[in-house]
Design a protein around this motif. Structure first.
Motif, PDB file in Angstrom:
ATOM      1  N   LYS A 287       1.012  -1.412  -0.305  1.00 19.39           N
ATOM      2  CA  LYS A 287       0.035   0.457  -0.384  1.00 19.39           C
ATOM      3  C   LYS A 287       0.624   1.180  -0.012  1.00 19.39           C
ATOM      4  O   LYS A 287       0.175   2.866   0.608  1.00 19.39           O
ATOM      5  CB  LYS A 287      -0.735  -0.041   1.082  1.00 19.39           C
ATOM      6  N   LYS A 289       3.456   3.828  -1.321  1.00 19.30           N
ATOM      7  CA  LYS A 289       2.838   4.772  -2.998  1.00 19.30           C
ATOM      8  C   LYS A 289       4.883   5.232  -3.143  1.00 19.30           C
ATOM      9  O   LYS A 289       5.447   6.537  -2.146  1.00 19.30           O
ATOM     10  CB  LYS A 289       2.379   5.967  -3.001  1.00 19.30           C
ATOM     11  N   ASP A 305      -2.320   6.155   1.997  1.00 18.15           N
ATOM     12  CA  ASP A 305      -3.526   4.921   2.185  1.00 18.15           C
ATOM     13  C   ASP A 305      -3.048   3.574   3.136  1.00 18.15           C
ATOM     14  O   ASP A 305      -4.485   3.408   3.281  1.00 18.15           O
ATOM     15  CB  ASP A 305      -2.899   4.011   0.786  1.00 18.15           C
TER      16      ASP A 305
END
Length: 363
Positions: A287, A289, A305
């Motif tokens: 999850k 980035k 996230d």
């Protein structure tokens, strides 16, 4: 974070040092010079053989020539060189422009000399230089601009347009530069490290500082160097003489020999790009980035996230939940940023990166 990692027995991807050993050849060279008797004080500016090797390296890579006798000084790591250069330039009331996020020694060194740090945030998403803001910040009190490329902690690198903007700013002004280039040999994706010394105008007004610790995996040896025109080097050495005088003699001789093989530093970029790419591939279905890193051995990860916690508490939670130590980005700013970013160091053995990725994918 390293302290917490040790207490909780977590994988330490926080502090910026490798967990693998250095070249056997380099160790043998140090041992050779110790046995040869090179164990007393080195000359204050540094061993001539090493200064000559550095001058040759700079000329080979950046097509500019520093006189090794009068324009290169060996220091006790880059941080000492930074402090000494800042002390040369900053007097009470002077202002120094510092780009954030910033390596944590810049601002305290300016303040210790009675100066005022003027913080300017690099622009997301690529941490580019906001030149309009820089031009607005420059005034009669501006004495120094500190550049760091490749950039810790973001991995950003400066480009030729940045050089042009810097030239416009300092031309015909009493403004100097310190260019922190300790990650000069760790640049990815076929990009080229642009050194400040490649600009004839900027070189005349700059202290260019680098280090062997990041290049040769020897962060504990604390040997760096400062290249600057003779007029600036003369002032630098006046302080250097009484701050540290001279640094480790046998290691200087060993580095001088080690630099003769160009591949000892030219191969570092591909070595670390392989580690970056390996780690990013391993966490590609997590999850997190990743932000793009063009250099250094650091990688920023966006955790928006995953959690709404601030970056410090999220890093504490990472240690508690999955046994991974990372660094929050907020300590690199004068005021805490709102983005959800942490920094990890991928200068680790592949098995450590693999295990870290497996744990990260559990979030």
């Amino acid at each position: 974070m390293t302290k917490l990692a040790n207490e909780k027995n977590a994988l330490n991807l926080s502090q910026g040092f490798p967990d693998f050993n250095i070249s056997d050849n380099l160790i043998e060279l140090v041992n050779y010079y110790m046995k040869l008797g090179k164990n007393q004080y080195a000359p204050m500016p540094g061993v001539p053989e090493l200064r000559k090797a550095i001058s040759d390296k700079i000329e080979k890579l950046y097509r500019c020539k520093y006189d090794f006798e009068n324009e290169i000084t060996i220091t006790a790591g880059a941080t000492q060189a930074l402090y000494t250069a800042i002390s040369v330039l900053i007097n009470p009331g002077d202002e120094a422009i510092i780009f954030e996020p910033a390596y944590d020694s810049y601002a305290p060194s300016v303040i210790a000399n009675g100066g005022k740090p003027v913080f300017i945030s690099l622009e997301l998403p690529d941490f580019s230089m906001p030149w309009e803001l820089v031009n607005k910040a420059v005034n009669d009190k501006t004495k120094l601009i500190i550049i760091n490329s490749p950039h810790n902690p973001t991995g950003a690198i400066i480009n030729q347009e940045d050089i042009i903007e810097l030239e416009k700013i300092v031309s015909n002004k009493d403004i100097f530069l310190i260019s922190d280039e300790v990650y000069e040999h760790i640049v990815f994706d076929n990009q080229k490290h642009i050194s400040i010394c490649e600009s004839r105008l900027l070189r005349k007004k700059s202290f260019v500082i680098s280090s062997f610790g990041k290049t040769f995996h020897t962060t504990g040896w604390k040997i760096g160097y400062c290249a600057a025109p003779k007029s600036l080097t003369d002032e630098f050495r006046k302080l250097h003489q009484f701050i540290v005088f001279a640094v480790n003699t046998p290691i200087q001789f060993a580095y001088a020999d080690f630099l003769k093989d160009y591949m000892n530093y030219l191969s570092i970029s591909s070595f670390y790009q392989n580690k970056r790419d390996y780690f990013l591939k391993m966490i590609s279905d997590s999850k997190f980035k990743p932000l793009h890193s063009f250099g250094t051995y650091f990688q920023l990860l966006d955790y928006s996230d995953i959690s709404s916690l601030d970056d410090f508490n999220f890093c504490v939670e990472l240690i508690d939940k999955i046994g991974i130590a990372a660094i929050p980005l907020s300590p690199f700013y004068s005021n805490s940023p709102t983005q959800k970013l942490i920094r990890i160091c991928f200068a680790k053995r592949d098995e450590v990166l693999h295990e870290a990725a497996e744990r990260i994918k559990k979030l």
